[in-house]
Design a protein around this motif. Sequence first.
Motif, PDB file in Angstrom:
ATOM      1  N   PRO A  26       0.818  -1.227   0.000  1.00  0.00           N
ATOM      2  CA  PRO A  26       0.000   0.000   0.000  1.00  0.00           C
ATOM      3  C   PRO A  26       0.849   1.273   0.000  1.00  0.00           C
ATOM      4  CG  PRO A  26      -0.814  -1.537   1.631  1.00  0.00           C
ATOM      5  CD  PRO A  26       0.473  -2.099   1.133  1.00  0.00           C
ATOM      6  N   ALA A  27       1.976   1.230   0.708  1.00  0.00           N
ATOM      7  CA  ALA A  27       2.776   2.455   0.804  1.00  0.00           C
ATOM      8  C   ALA A  27       3.463   2.798  -0.515  1.00  0.00           C
ATOM      9  CB  ALA A  27       3.815   2.316   1.922  1.00  0.00           C
ATOM     10  N   CYS A  28       3.742   1.798  -1.338  1.00  0.00           N
ATOM     11  CA  CYS A  28       4.391   2.151  -2.608  1.00  0.00           C
ATOM     12  C   CYS A  28       3.465   1.895  -3.788  1.00  0.00           C
ATOM     13  CB  CYS A  28       5.752   1.469  -2.763  1.00  0.00           C
ATOM     14  SG  CYS A  28       5.673  -0.289  -2.929  1.00  0.00           S
ATOM     15  N   LEU A  29       2.173   1.951  -3.540  1.00  0.00           N
ATOM     16  CA  LEU A  29       1.194   1.734  -4.596  1.00  0.00           C
ATOM     17  C   LEU A  29       1.387   2.678  -5.792  1.00  0.00           C
ATOM     18  CD1 LEU A  29      -0.968  -0.346  -4.958  1.00  0.00           C
ATOM     19  CD2 LEU A  29      -2.668   1.304  -4.190  1.00  0.00           C
ATOM     20  N   PRO A  30       1.679   3.974  -5.555  1.00  0.00           N
ATOM     21  CA  PRO A  30       1.920   4.839  -6.722  1.00  0.00           C
ATOM     22  C   PRO A  30       3.050   4.305  -7.592  1.00  0.00           C
ATOM     23  CG  PRO A  30       1.789   6.151  -4.728  1.00  0.00           C
ATOM     24  CD  PRO A  30       1.753   4.716  -4.301  1.00  0.00           C
ATOM     25  N   GLY A  31       4.089   3.788  -6.953  1.00  0.00           N
ATOM     26  CA  GLY A  31       5.221   3.232  -7.693  1.00  0.00           C
ATOM     27  C   GLY A  31       4.821   1.995  -8.474  1.00  0.00           C
ATOM     28  N   ILE A  32       4.009   1.161  -7.853  1.00  0.00           N
ATOM     29  CA  ILE A  32       3.587  -0.069  -8.518  1.00  0.00           C
ATOM     30  C   ILE A  32       2.715   0.264  -9.732  1.00  0.00           C
ATOM     31  CG2 ILE A  32       2.159  -2.125  -8.226  1.00  0.00           C
ATOM     32  CD1 ILE A  32       3.178  -2.239  -5.319  1.00  0.00           C
ATOM     33  N   ILE A  33       1.817   1.222  -9.543  1.00  0.00           N
ATOM     34  CA  ILE A  33       0.948   1.614 -10.668  1.00  0.00           C
ATOM     35  C   ILE A  33       1.778   2.226 -11.789  1.00  0.00           C
ATOM     36  CG2 ILE A  33      -0.907   3.177 -11.364  1.00  0.00           C
ATOM     37  CD1 ILE A  33      -2.059   2.785  -8.517  1.00  0.00           C
ATOM     38  N   THR A  34       2.710   3.086 -11.408  1.00  0.00           N
ATOM     39  CA  THR A  34       3.578   3.689 -12.413  1.00  0.00           C
ATOM     40  C   THR A  34       4.334   2.629 -13.199  1.00  0.00           C
ATOM     41  OG1 THR A  34       3.896   5.565 -10.940  1.00  0.00           O
ATOM     42  CG2 THR A  34       5.439   5.355 -12.762  1.00  0.00           C
ATOM     43  N   ALA A  35       4.934   1.699 -12.464  1.00  0.00           N
ATOM     44  CA  ALA A  35       5.705   0.645 -13.123  1.00  0.00           C
ATOM     45  C   ALA A  35       4.797  -0.158 -14.059  1.00  0.00           C
ATOM     46  CB  ALA A  35       6.338  -0.267 -12.075  1.00  0.00           C
ATOM     47  N   ALA A  36       3.579  -0.446 -13.592  1.00  0.00           N
ATOM     48  CA  ALA A  36       2.659  -1.234 -14.412  1.00  0.00           C
ATOM     49  C   ALA A  36       2.302  -0.487 -15.697  1.00  0.00           C
ATOM     50  CB  ALA A  36       1.392  -1.547 -13.608  1.00  0.00           C
ATOM     51  N   VAL A  37       2.053   0.808 -15.578  1.00  0.00           N
ATOM     52  CA  VAL A  37       1.668   1.577 -16.760  1.00  0.00           C
ATOM     53  C   VAL A  37       2.832   1.685 -17.736  1.00  0.00           C
ATOM     54  CG1 VAL A  37       0.982   3.851 -17.574  1.00  0.00           C
ATOM     55  CG2 VAL A  37      -0.173   2.826 -15.611  1.00  0.00           C
ATOM     56  N   ILE A  38       4.024   1.929 -17.196  1.00  0.00           N
ATOM     57  CA  ILE A  38       5.182   2.024 -18.079  1.00  0.00           C
ATOM     58  C   ILE A  38       5.395   0.693 -18.810  1.00  0.00           C
ATOM     59  CG2 ILE A  38       7.700   2.289 -18.135  1.00  0.00           C
ATOM     60  CD1 ILE A  38       7.386   4.368 -15.904  1.00  0.00           C
ATOM     61  N   ALA A  39       5.262  -0.396 -18.059  1.00  0.00           N
ATOM     62  CA  ALA A  39       5.412  -1.712 -18.680  1.00  0.00           C
ATOM     63  C   ALA A  39       4.341  -1.919 -19.751  1.00  0.00           C
ATOM     64  CB  ALA A  39       5.314  -2.809 -17.615  1.00  0.00           C
ATOM     65  N   ALA A  40       3.124  -1.480 -19.465  1.00  0.00           N
ATOM     66  CA  ALA A  40       2.039  -1.635 -20.438  1.00  0.00           C
ATOM     67  C   ALA A  40       2.328  -0.848 -21.706  1.00  0.00           C
ATOM     68  CB  ALA A  40       0.723  -1.183 -19.810  1.00  0.00           C
ATOM     69  N   ILE A  41       2.849   0.365 -21.535  1.00  0.00           N
ATOM     70  CA  ILE A  41       3.149   1.189 -22.709  1.00  0.00           C
ATOM     71  C   ILE A  41       4.230   0.527 -23.569  1.00  0.00           C
ATOM     72  CG2 ILE A  41       4.161   3.378 -23.467  1.00  0.00           C
ATOM     73  CD1 ILE A  41       2.764   4.651 -21.023  1.00  0.00           C
ATOM     74  N   PHE A  42       5.292   0.053 -22.910  1.00  0.00           N
ATOM     75  CA  PHE A  42       6.353  -0.613 -23.667  1.00  0.00           C
ATOM     76  C   PHE A  42       5.809  -1.852 -24.371  1.00  0.00           C
ATOM     77  CE2 PHE A  42       9.710   1.440 -20.828  1.00  0.00           C
ATOM     78  CZ  PHE A  42      10.074   2.322 -21.822  1.00  0.00           C
ATOM     79  N   ALA A  43       4.935  -2.577 -23.677  1.00  0.00           N
ATOM     80  CA  ALA A  43       4.415  -3.815 -24.250  1.00  0.00           C
ATOM     81  C   ALA A  43       3.500  -3.524 -25.442  1.00  0.00           C
ATOM     82  CB  ALA A  43       3.670  -4.609 -23.176  1.00  0.00           C
ATOM     83  N   ILE A  44       2.674  -2.504 -25.324  1.00  0.00           N
ATOM     84  CA  ILE A  44       1.775  -2.167 -26.434  1.00  0.00           C
ATOM     85  C   ILE A  44       2.588  -1.815 -27.681  1.00  0.00           C
ATOM     86  CG2 ILE A  44       0.114  -0.454 -27.295  1.00  0.00           C
ATOM     87  CD1 ILE A  44      -0.945  -0.244 -24.421  1.00  0.00           C
ATOM     88  N   ASN A  45       3.704  -1.136 -27.447  1.00  0.00           N
ATOM     89  CA  ASN A  45       4.503  -0.671 -28.579  1.00  0.00           C
ATOM     90  C   ASN A  45       5.481  -1.720 -29.103  1.00  0.00           C
ATOM     91  OD1 ASN A  45       3.348   1.840 -28.733  1.00  0.00           O
ATOM     92  ND2 ASN A  45       4.755   2.727 -27.230  1.00  0.00           N
ATOM     93  N   GLU A  46       5.606  -2.841 -28.388  1.00  0.00           N
ATOM     94  CA  GLU A  46       6.606  -3.835 -28.772  1.00  0.00           C
ATOM     95  C   GLU A  46       6.324  -4.315 -30.195  1.00  0.00           C
ATOM     96  OE1 GLU A  46       9.490  -6.518 -29.213  1.00  0.00           O
ATOM     97  OE2 GLU A  46       7.409  -7.106 -29.532  1.00  0.00           O
ATOM     98  N   PHE A  47       7.354  -4.384 -31.027  1.00  0.00           N
ATOM     99  CA  PHE A  47       7.153  -4.739 -32.425  1.00  0.00           C
ATOM    100  C   PHE A  47       7.969  -5.951 -32.851  1.00  0.00           C
ATOM    101  CE2 PHE A  47       7.992  -4.317 -36.969  1.00  0.00           C
ATOM    102  CZ  PHE A  47       6.698  -4.221 -37.456  1.00  0.00           C
ATOM    103  N   LEU A  48       9.274  -5.912 -32.560  1.00  0.00           N
ATOM    104  CA  LEU A  48      10.187  -6.913 -33.097  1.00  0.00           C
ATOM    105  C   LEU A  48       9.776  -8.347 -32.734  1.00  0.00           C
ATOM    106  CD1 LEU A  48      12.874  -7.595 -34.540  1.00  0.00           C
ATOM    107  CD2 LEU A  48      13.965  -7.437 -32.298  1.00  0.00           C
ATOM    108  N   PHE A  49       9.631  -8.599 -31.445  1.00  0.00           N
ATOM    109  CA  PHE A  49       9.315  -9.966 -31.008  1.00  0.00           C
ATOM    110  C   PHE A  49       7.911 -10.375 -31.420  1.00  0.00           C
ATOM    111  CE2 PHE A  49      12.800  -8.908 -28.119  1.00  0.00           C
ATOM    112  CZ  PHE A  49      13.620  -9.996 -28.354  1.00  0.00           C
ATOM    113  N   THR A  50       7.005  -9.387 -31.425  1.00  0.00           N
ATOM    114  CA  THR A  50       5.643  -9.692 -31.835  1.00  0.00           C
ATOM    115  C   THR A  50       5.623 -10.154 -33.291  1.00  0.00           C
ATOM    116  OG1 THR A  50       5.040  -7.878 -30.397  1.00  0.00           O
ATOM    117  CG2 THR A  50       3.291  -8.804 -31.734  1.00  0.00           C
ATOM    118  N   LEU A  51       6.377  -9.451 -34.106  1.00  0.00           N
ATOM    119  CA  LEU A  51       6.466  -9.799 -35.522  1.00  0.00           C
ATOM    120  C   LEU A  51       7.038 -11.204 -35.696  1.00  0.00           C
ATOM    121  CD1 LEU A  51       5.932  -8.468 -38.273  1.00  0.00           C
ATOM    122  CD2 LEU A  51       8.339  -7.802 -38.325  1.00  0.00           C
TER     123      LEU A  51
END
Lengths: 280, 348
Positions: free
Chosen positions: A192-217
Motif C-alpha cells: 500500500p505504501a508504494c502503490l503509486p510506484g507499482i501503478i507507475t511501473a505497471a503503466v510504463i510496462a504496459a506502454i512498452f508492451a503495447i509498442n513492442e514490435f520486433l518480437f511480436t512480428l
Amino acid sequence: MAKPRKTRGESLVLRYAVLGTWALICLLPILWFLSIGFRPRTEVITPEPIYFPTFSLDAWHLLVSDWPIAQYLRNSIIAVAGSVVIDLILAIPAAYALSRYEFKGREDIGFYILSTRMMAPAIVAVPIFFLFKTVGLLDSVWALMLIYAAINLSLVTWIIRSYMLDIPKELEDAARTDGASDLRILWEIIIPACLPGIITAAVIAAIFAINEFLFTLLIASTANAYTMSVALANFTGGSDGIIYNAIALVSFIAFVPILILVILIQKHLSRGLTMGAVKG
Amino acid sequence: MASIQLKNIVKRYGAFVGVQNMTLDIADEEFLVLLGPSGCGKTTTMRMIAGLEEPTDGEIIIGGEVVNEIDARDRDVAMVFQGYALYPNMSIYENIRFPLRMRGIPASEHDARIRKAAEMVELGSFLDRKPGALSGGQRQRAALARAVVRQPQVFLMDEPLSNLDAKLRQSMRVQIKHMQRQLKVTTVYVTHDQIEAMTLADRIVIMNKGAIQQVGTPDEIYSDPANTFVAGFIGSPPMNLIEGNAQNGRFTAPGVSVPCPAHVRGSVTLGIRPEDCRVGGDHVQGQVYGVEPTGDVTYLTVLAGTKKIEVKAARDYRSEIDVPIGIAFDPAHLYFFDESGQRIRGAE
C-alpha cells in the motif's frame, strides 16, 4: 532610468504563447493522422493541397469489413495485461528483497537484473524464436504475454525497488514489533505504501508492451496473435498498396489506450522513468 | 509486566563497537531512561531489547526468559518511534487495531480496546482520519495508543518527542509519565534530552561511546556525578568544569583560586554548577563576558583567564560586558575529578 517592468499579466500571456506553440508542434502529427484517417483514400494521396477535406469513414469501413481489428485489439489487451500481471507478481517480492534484505551480492544482483535491459533485442531474437518454436508457442498470445513480461520485468523491478527504498525503515520495524510476519508486512504495509510506484511501473510496462514490435512480428504469423502494433505493418503491402488512411486510423486506435494510461499517471510518470533509468 | 536483564551485551558492526559489554537490570514497572549524545549506543540497545537487532554477544532476558533467539514479533514488546511510524494507508483506528489483528486477539474485543486506548491519549474523535491529516502531536499520540492497546510486557520509546515543538513536548511528557504510572508497564525510554530524562525517569542510564557512564535516580545523577562526562551532560546550563592544579588544600587555575580537600592533589578538574556560584567573592577574578536575562533567572558568563564560567545570578542582575567581577563558589558543592575524568571521592 528604470526599464519598463513587465506586468504579471504580460509575462503570463508570453508564457502561454510559448507553451501553446510547443503543444501545437507536439500535437500536430497526432491531429494530422487523425485527419488522414477520416479522409477518403484518393484525397490522401493527391499532390494538390486540399483546404477543405471531405469527411469519410472509408478507412473505418475497410478496417471493420476486411480486417479483424477487434481481434487484434483483443490480442493486444490480453498479452499486455497478462504480461503486466506476471511482472508485478514477480517484481514486487524481488524488489522487496533487493530493497530490504541484507545479503551477499545484493547490489550485483540488482545490477544484473537491470543489465538485461541493456541488451539489444535483435541479439536474442533468433534464440527466442527457436525457443518458442520448440515449446510450440509460436503464433500464440500466451507467447507474447511471456515475452512482454520478460522484456519489462527488469524495469518494473527497478522502479518498484526505488519506491520501496523511500519507505522509512521505521514503518517495518513498527510492524514487526506489532507482531507482523514478513509476508504480512509486504502485503499490508509495503505494497500500500508504494502503490503509486507499482501503478507507475505497471503503466510504463504496459506502454512498452503495447509498442513492442520486433518480437511480436517474430512470434505472430496470423490473426491468432497479431497485435495492434504488428497489424499496422499489414497495411503497407500486398495488392492494395499502402493504405494510408487505414494506417492512420489504426495508429490512432493503438494510440488512445496509451494516451489514457499516460494521463492517468502523469504525476508519477517522470519520476518512474528517471528512477528506473538513472538512479542506481 | 516484566523485568529486563541485559547481561554483558556487546554489539559490533565490523570493527566498530556500538555497545560494549553492557550489563543492566531493569525492574518490573520501572521507567528507565537511556540518555546520551547521538551515536552513544542507546538506540542500538533499545533495538536489541525489541529484537530488531541481534546482540553480537551477551544475553537479553525479559520476564525471566532469554529472548536472544526470539523474533521481534514474538516478543511481547511495544515500541514507539521517533518518526511515529504510523501506517500511512490506514486510518488511525486501523493503525491502533493493527497489533491486535497481528497477535490474533479476538475481533470482538478490538473495538472496545481501540476506543479505550484512544481515550487514554485523548484521540477519540480522530479515529477515522488518516495519519496524514493529523498534526505531529496527534500522530505521536496515535503511535502511543497503538503501543498501549495490546497491553505489552514492555514499552520501548525511541525519542518519541524529539519531532515535536517545545510546548507540546512538555505536555506529552506529562501524558507519557501519567500513562506509564497508570498502566504499570516496564518502560525503556531513549532520549538525548536531559530534561526529558530528569522529568520522566525512575532511573537514568547515561551512556557514551557504547558504554554506561552512570546509572542512578535523577537526583543521584544530578548531585553525585561519577565522572566529567555525566557532570557536563546533565544540567542546563551544564556544570562548569575547570581544569587546574591542586596542592596544599588549594585549587588554582587562571583567575580561579578555591580551597579544596587536602587529599585532592595534582592535575585535577573542578566542577561547580552554575546555581552554586554567587556574584561577589574572590574565588574567581574575571570579567563579565555576557548577561542573559530569561525572566525568572539571569545567566551570567564570566571570563576567567580563557575559561568561561556560567553563573546563575539573581533575576534582576544586570551588567555591561568587560566589567571586572568576583565570583564565590559554594564550598559544599565542589566536585573534583582526576585526570581520567573520574570523580575523586573521599573525605570531602
